[in-house]
Design a protein around this motif. Structure first.
Motif, mmCIF file in Angstrom:
data_model
loop_
_atom_site.group_PDB
_atom_site.id
_atom_site.type_symbol
_atom_site.label_atom_id
_atom_site.label_comp_id
_atom_site.label_asym_id
_atom_site.label_seq_id
_atom_site.Cartn_x
_atom_site.Cartn_y
_atom_site.Cartn_z
ATOM 1 N N LEU A 28 0.826 -1.202 0.000
ATOM 2 C CA LEU A 28 0.000 0.000 0.000
ATOM 3 C C LEU A 28 0.863 1.256 0.000
ATOM 4 N N GLU A 29 1.899 1.245 0.812
ATOM 5 C CA GLU A 29 2.757 2.428 0.907
ATOM 6 C C GLU A 29 3.556 2.640 -0.372
ATOM 7 N N LYS A 30 4.070 1.572 -0.951
ATOM 8 C CA LYS A 30 4.878 1.687 -2.174
ATOM 9 C C LYS A 30 4.036 1.976 -3.407
ATOM 10 N N HIS A 33 0.220 5.230 -1.294
ATOM 11 C CA HIS A 33 0.494 6.449 -0.523
ATOM 12 C C HIS A 33 1.718 7.227 -1.024
ATOM 13 N N SER A 34 2.821 6.544 -1.262
ATOM 14 C CA SER A 34 4.040 7.254 -1.657
ATOM 15 C C SER A 34 3.899 7.976 -2.993
ATOM 16 N N LEU A 35 2.881 7.634 -3.758
ATOM 17 C CA LEU A 35 2.647 8.267 -5.060
ATOM 18 C C LEU A 35 1.669 9.444 -4.978
ATOM 19 N N GLN A 36 1.109 9.674 -3.793
ATOM 20 C CA GLN A 36 0.116 10.733 -3.633
ATOM 21 C C GLN A 36 0.792 12.076 -3.383
ATOM 22 N N ASP A 41 5.318 10.596 5.097
ATOM 23 C CA ASP A 41 5.731 9.278 5.594
ATOM 24 C C ASP A 41 4.599 8.589 6.339
ATOM 25 N N THR A 42 4.835 7.304 6.647
ATOM 26 C CA THR A 42 3.878 6.496 7.406
ATOM 27 C C THR A 42 4.623 5.696 8.455
ATOM 28 N N GLU A 43 4.009 5.569 9.617
ATOM 29 C CA GLU A 43 4.472 4.639 10.647
ATOM 30 C C GLU A 43 3.363 3.612 10.838
ATOM 31 N N LEU A 44 3.734 2.360 11.034
ATOM 32 C CA LEU A 44 2.775 1.302 11.329
ATOM 33 C C LEU A 44 3.094 0.760 12.717
ATOM 34 N N ALA A 78 -4.823 -0.065 -3.744
ATOM 35 C CA ALA A 78 -5.188 -0.160 -2.327
ATOM 36 C C ALA A 78 -6.172 -1.299 -2.064
ATOM 37 N N GLY A 79 -6.583 -2.006 -3.095
ATOM 38 C CA GLY A 79 -7.614 -3.033 -2.956
ATOM 39 C C GLY A 79 -7.289 -4.138 -1.980
ATOM 40 N N VAL A 80 -6.076 -4.651 -2.020
ATOM 41 C CA VAL A 80 -5.700 -5.733 -1.102
ATOM 42 C C VAL A 80 -5.758 -5.236 0.335
#
Length: 101
Positions: A28-30, A33-36, A41-44, A78-80
């Motif tokens: 999802l991040e690769k 999100h990173s393309l938006q 950044d994101t923390e999980l 983002a579907g998965v």
């Protein structure tokens, strides 16, 4: 620069291991999100005692955060991820940064 912090909590769907979920979020991040525009950044995080995942994201503006949020449930990339969470458990907070030290 004042940034926007998005804090989202949710539970993963039954039967998804922690390792599998981390791989899903990595995708999802690769791939999303990173393309938006405006993504920083994101923390999980994982609260094992509550069985709850926490994502903390930083954006350069509320407008860019809102735009990405509007796209996530429609984006193929983002579907998965969307299929791996329990929708009724999702809670989101959007907060402006006041100060950093």
């Amino acid at each position: 620069m004042s940034i926007v912090t998005e804090i989202v909590t949710f539970k993963a769907a039954e039967g998804i291991s922690d390792e599998e979920f981390i791989r899903i979020v990595d995708g999802l991040e690769k791939e999303f999100h990173s393309l938006q525009p405006g993504f920083i950044d994101t923390e999980l995080l994982l609260d094992k005692s509550a069985g709850e995942w926490i994502m903390i994201q930083h954006w350069d503006s509320r407008e860019n955060q809102k735009s990405a949020s509007a796209k996530i449930f429609k984006a193929d990339a983002a579907g998965v991820f969307v299929g791996s969470i329990i929708p009724g458990t999702v809670k989101m907070r959007i907060l402006p940064q006041i100060k950093t030290w």
